[in-house]
Design an enzyme around this catalytic site. Structure first.
Site, mmCIF file in Angstrom:
data_model
loop_
_atom_site.group_PDB
_atom_site.id
_atom_site.type_symbol
_atom_site.label_atom_id
_atom_site.label_comp_id
_atom_site.label_asym_id
_atom_site.label_seq_id
_atom_site.Cartn_x
_atom_site.Cartn_y
_atom_site.Cartn_z
ATOM 1 C CG HIS A 223 14.296 22.373 1.010
ATOM 2 N ND1 HIS A 223 14.339 21.941 -0.357
ATOM 3 C CD2 HIS A 223 13.625 20.962 1.506
ATOM 4 C CE1 HIS A 223 13.508 20.835 -0.631
ATOM 5 N NE2 HIS A 223 13.149 20.246 0.425
ATOM 6 C CD GLU B 231 11.928 16.962 -1.805
ATOM 7 O OE1 GLU B 231 11.653 18.053 -1.539
ATOM 8 O OE2 GLU B 231 11.781 15.823 -0.821
ATOM 9 C CG HIS C 79 14.281 16.714 3.700
ATOM 10 N ND1 HIS C 79 14.191 15.763 2.617
ATOM 11 C CD2 HIS C 79 13.469 17.732 3.247
ATOM 12 C CE1 HIS C 79 13.380 16.178 1.692
ATOM 13 N NE2 HIS C 79 12.832 17.541 1.996
ATOM 14 C CD GLU C 80 12.338 20.706 5.446
ATOM 15 O OE1 GLU C 80 12.176 21.514 4.684
ATOM 16 O OE2 GLU C 80 11.524 19.799 5.158
#
Lengths: 498, 498
Positions: free
Chosen positions: A262, A297, A258-259
């Site tokens: 980003h 996101e 997830h990160e």
């Protein structure tokens, strides 16, 4: 243009310093440093705003406006964005900013106490004041159709109550039958997810995959925090954090994916945009290259869910994970692992929610925020509304307010308007993947082979490189031919879960 | 006073942010971040200066001056120091600051190349320009007796060429017979210092001792860097770094003691001075609580040499070090270890020099700086002067310029005037210890018992708590009854080595 560039460059430098002060406070700082660190962050944030609103910047802006090119040039966008930000900040009175900051400190303490005692009445009076100040803030910013629109625009410029109500109606109608279908099926085994997994192996696997995806460690690093996040100090230094739970393997794996999503967004903004408004949120006073919270996101959820929570991914990479934990995962197949990490189970807690029920948590919160801001819902009625929605949407009876209306920090900080961006991100991720599949029908074969460069290259061209040059919907229209559209998301969830 | 306090508080906040940006760049930052980090540091440093020189600060200063108490009150000192700093910065033209910054980048690259090729001619033209700009800088700052005085004052306010020449004459005369006496004796064994020592044990021992001395980890941390340093972001967050050499055990041990000494000084500045000029060098634009570079160095050298390079210290603590490396130090006694880490051996390299020959390296550099700045020595003649001094002072023949005149980074950065502070620190440390022994005759018994709190408490009262309230000599006069005096230092070295 040069002079405006220097002024904006200075604002960006200061805001990047604020980001470093924040990163450090969450990863490295000894406990004793908290109070003076808070003063340092407050001073630098105020300075960034002062530079933006100074006479010198206004003069430089006028000169740049006179020389600006029409259309979507980077220079033209910088002029427009600077003008908008100056007008925005000029509309918000200093005493309101101070009142909000003052209330935040008190309200957060009250929320912490309320949650620990599971007693909403402790938090309620502070939430009432927060709602009141948020409404005043919305009025100061200005709005046409709905005061909540002004707050949403801080995180997702262009998004509105009207847009969200239409989006949510479609989503709710589409999600419920999928959820019903999943709940009719037997649950997969998940026993192996909660064995004892030393941090070192989790970190090695997560970091190896993040690098395979394209996260660049020569301009990044991975640290450990309680609440994982990504932060950048220009595209040249984009850091991510994760949390290792020895007793729950998926947390760090999907958290790192997830990160990293980003992080790749920030690392791939056009280098020419460095230290310009195209890599600075001048309204939110935050040095960021992504064009909205929702767009950001979308990139984290895309790599977490579309790439990571994918059967082919685990068929290819499960052996790598097994190699890190040979004695723990010997009795598990790749398909069993995939089934476990895509298991659907309604729960009370948003941050622990699966891919299918997550948006119900968001839609509930957004609905409550809208009604609080418009004045059609009283703070004292929140628990009742909350619990009724969890019952009707997820079939669950909320046992206490700590696991209900008090679970999120957001409302104690006064950040009304940010919740919608989580669902926007989910929808946008699926819309982008849908278009990519049409343009490159072999993309799933490539991904199944471990070729992540094709996906990353497409996202770089369509999303990442543009930084804040286009709004989210302009970006989507250029990339997919249309503004935000929930159909591909529902189709994706249907295909995956129903 | 409040308004001036807010203005100075903001300057301090910004300078602390600069310090964090610097700490991070040397400990955590991925390589790719260097260029934009440099811009961030430059912008924030300029902003700190701009706030200091702003009309608002000048107005606040005038109001504070009207209300100020006479004498050495903290408020009165803040007024005086702010006034001095504004006058200082107003005297230095912006084009000179820019020229120095521009030259620094070029000169450092040239120095790196020159040192790697051991070819002074590559660096010489840049050093000539650096000397010229340093002389212009000295003239801008202003001086009475000698232009070098202006540069020394940046690091050691109140110190002068005259003072140093007298100090150095006494030191040279006193050091030479001690060195001769040591060299007439056989050398101790040192074979065990260069065995293989894993980093973990070095870190554990160094950190344990630093904490015993009084370095507070709730307001500090220890990291690893190539060039060890101490840096603070207010007294509440004071960090140190060290370097672990697996093949040379003393490097990290005494390096950690040294930086812990710096760290304790900063951690113990009066909390009331936080975010005031009494914890900010407004002339050097550096957030620091120590009153001069020399005073700071006195604290690091005191803990490194007077406490750490001490026979009683090792008789008490050698078992602790042995416990970290049981198989490596089994054949060594505490006295043998002490003898090894206090071995005297003249060498070419300043940073590797022992306690007795270190000052010769400093005195040579200071003499060269003085003559360059006054124009009595040409850059081209530097190697000859250097090599002759090393021959006459230490009896060594310099093999090449890389191990001679090119060894230090200082001259490529334009930081003329900082070298004297190393010797000032050595002298001041001994002067303080001498006074403490007179006041507390049992202090060596306490130290031999591992009671470091008595020493730390005395230093806190006499030095640390005062921050930048008193100049170095005022501090010394209050603590020891007299200004900087080399006699206790020579007596200490005589007792230890002759």
């Amino acid at each position: 243009m040069t002079d405006l560039s220097n002024r904006i460059g200075a604002v960006n430098d200061v805001l990047n310093a604020v980001s470093l002060l924040t990163w450090d406070s969450r990863t490295m700082m000894p406990g004793g440093g908290a109070e003076t660190r808070g003063q340092q962050i407050a001073t630098l944030t105020r300075l960034a705003r002062d530079i933006l609103l100074s006479e010198e910047t206004r003069t430089a802006l006028k000169a740049a406006e006179a020389a600006a090119q029409p259309g979507y040039t980077a220079e033209g966008q910088q002029v427009i964005q600077t003008r908008e930000a100056i007008e925005h900040h000029s509309r918000v009175p200093a005493d309101l900013i101070e009142a909000r900051a003052g209330l935040r400190t008190v309200a957060q303490s009250a929320w912490i106490e309320a949650r620990s005692k599971s007693d909403f009445s402790i938090f309620a009076p502070h939430l009432e004041k927060t709602v009141e100040l948020s409404r005043r803030y919305a009025d100061a910013i200005g709005w046409e159709k709905h005061p909540y629109d002004a707050l949403i625009s801080l995180y997702e410029p262009g998004e509105t109550v009207e847009g969200l109500q239409s989006l949510f109606a479609t989503l709710k109608a589409g999600l419920k039958p999928i959820l019903a279908a999943v709940q009719a099926r037997p649950q997969p085994r998940t026993d192996f997810l909660t064995r004892d997994y030393p941090e070192e192996g989790q970190r090695a696997f997560g970091l190896k995959m993040a690098q395979k995806f394209g996260y660049d460690l020569t301009r990044g690093r991975l640290d450990t925090t309680v609440h994982p996040f990504e932060v950048s100090f220009t595209r040249n230094d984009v850091r991510i954090t994760t949390r290792y739970r020895r007793d729950f393997l998926p947390a760090s794996i999907f958290g790192t994916f997830h990160e990293a999503g980003h992080g790749m967004y920030e690392q791939n903004v056009d280098p020419a945009y460095t230290r310009t408004t195209l890599a600075t949120d001048l309204i939110g006073l935050y040095a960021v290259g992504g064009t909205s919270f929702g767009a950001h996101e979308s990139q984290s959820r895309l790599w977490e869910n579309h790439v990571g929570r994918n059967r082919a991914f685990w068929r290819l990479n499960f052996a790598e994970l097994q190699a890190q934990f040979p004695d723990k995962l010997a009795d598990v197949t790749a398909d069993e692992f995939y089934a476990a990490v895509t298991r659907i189970q309604p729960g009370f807690i948003r941050v622990e929610a699966d891919e299918l029920t997550y948006d119900f948590h968001i839609m509930l919160r957004v609905e409550i925020e809208r009604r609080l801001i418009e004045g059609s819902l009283a703070v004292k009625d929140l628990p009742e509304v909350w619990n009724a929605a969890i019952k009707s949407d997820l079939g669950l009876t909320v046992p206490d307010d700590a696991r209900g209306v008090l679970q999120d920090v957001h409302w104690s900080t006064g950040y009304f308007g940010s919740f919608p961006t989580y669902t926007v991100g989910n929808v946008m991720a699926a819309q982008l993947m849908d278009t990519l599949r049409r343009e490159q029908p072999d993309i799933d074969i490539a991904l199944a082979d471990g070729d992540y460069a094709s996906l990353a290259g497409w996202l770089r061209g369509k999303v990442w490189q543009h930084g804040r040059r286009f709004t989210r919907d302009d970006l989507l229209i250029r990339a997919t031919g249309r503004a935000l559209d929930p159909k591909p998301y529902l189709a994706y969830l249907t295909g995956k879960y129903a």
